[in-house]
Design a protein around this motif. Structure first.
Motif: not given
Ligand SMILES: C[S@@+](CC[C@H](N)C(=O)[O-])C[C@H]1O[C@@H](n2cnc3c(N)ncnc32)[C@H](O)[C@@H]1O
Ligand code: SF4
Length: 326
Positions: A270-271, A277-278, A295-299, A302-303
């Motif tokens: 995410l950065c 990470r996800f 939905e997983a990508i949106r979660t 959100s991180l």
């Protein structure tokens, strides 16, 4: 369709996809010389999986994708993957970051596949300095660059990591080289990503100084490049040439960050400057539905953290830049 917006109201519209963590060079600021800890092939996202994730992102407002690595051209049939991504109906821009060692062979087919823009790492125009930095041969990179120019890929952007006592005496000659060939030039500050990056910050140069130095040789006027990236541009007066300064340390640009990074094993980072990470691969291989994937990508989004902490916590990022592709 609802867009991807992170907790700091930044719209995510750009994804960088690393198609491999392997590389045929060993730039000392990026990957250690004897490094062998690569991802296993069974953990690489397949072309089908990459396309699926890319499709999900584009259905949520992502308009730009960059293929990167490691060295993306060491992955088999990168052109085939590029063609599939370029065909995604909502994608507006497909680009590539490469070290160009293999570009002479592939430039023309990549252009035909829909790769509109290319960024090439080039830190020195002196073969011995290039070899010291990368362990590779400059002539291959120059041949790759000329092939990209001939194939009509535009813009070609040269990325030069400026390092004190290593290549900082070449900033003027790099400007001349890019003027001659019609390339855009971007200078980059060393970043403390992985041990290699941290060691390289010993050679850190504040690009504000480089800009002042260049202003003594060239007439620089305010410039701009489309794309909304992190570089701040000037233009050489009387020419079409833009020079960008990517200054994550001396002037950070996190408040306008619009991107996330997918690594070859299906992890969303995410950065660039944090470890948040996800993991998407387990979901993809468990047969997640399209709605579930969105939905997983949106979660994941959100991180996304507010900013990197390269200055405050330079020890933070343990992975090498070759995992996320810069
Ligand atoms: C990791 S490479 C991946 C793509 C391709 N292999 C290339 O070199 O362009 C992407 C960019 O990251 C830059 N990079 C790698 N490690 C860095 C570091 N520690 N600090 C600043 N830039 C770095 C490289 O110079 C390159 O421009
Ligand atoms: S910067 Fe690019 S070319 Fe250099 S080692 Fe890293 S991935 Fe390879």
């Amino acid at each position: 369709m609802s867009m991807l917006v992170d907790p700091f109201q930044r719209r995510i519209e750009y994804v960088r996809i690393s198609v491999t963590d392997r590389c045929d060079l060993r730039c000392f600021y990026c990957m250690p010389e004897g490094f062998r800890g690569f991802e296993e092939p069974e953990d690489w996202l397949t072309h089908d999986e990459i396309e699926r994730v890319a499709r999900a992102f584009t259905s949520m407002g992502v308009r730009r994708i960059r293929l990167t690595g490691g060295e993306p051209l060491v992955r088999k049939n990168l052109t085939g993957l590029a063609a599939r991504l370029a065909a995604l109906p909502d994608l507006e821009d497909l680009s590539l970051s490469t070290n160009a060692t293999r570009l002479a062979r592939h430039a023309s087919e990549l252009r035909q596949a829909g790769v509109s823009r290319i960024n090439v790492s080039l830190d020195s125009l002196r073969p011995e300095v290039f070899q010291r930095i990368t362990k590779g041969k400059l002539e291959k990179v120059l041949a790759g660059l000329m092939a990209a120019k001939e194939a009509g890929i535009t813009p070609v952007k040269i990325n030069m990591v400026v390092m004190k006592g290593v290549n900082d005496d070449e900033v003027e000659s790099m400007v001349e080289f890019c003027l001659e060939h019609g390339f855009t030039l971007r200078f980059i500050e060393t970043m403390p990503v992985g041990d290699t990056g941290r060691n390289a910050t010993d050679y850190y140069v504040d690009l504000g100084e480089v800009r002042q130095r260049l202003a003594r040789h060239f007439d620089l006027i305010p410039g701009a490049m489309p794309g909304g990236g992190p570089a701040r541009y000037v233009r050489v007066a009387g020419t079409e040439m833009n020079i960008g300064f990517i200054t994550p340390l001396s002037q950070h640009f996190c408040d306008t960050c619009n991107r996330v990074r997918l690594s070859v094993d299906g992890t969303l980072f995410l950065c660039l400057g944090q470890e948040d990470r996800f993991e998407l691969r387990p979901l993809l291989r468990d047969g997640i539905s399209d709605a579930g994937l969105e939905e997983a990508i949106r979660t994941a989004i959100s991180l996304k953290p507010e900013k990197h902490e390269f200055r405050e916590k330079p020890e933070q990022v343990v992975r090498f830049m070759s995992m996320t592709g810069g």
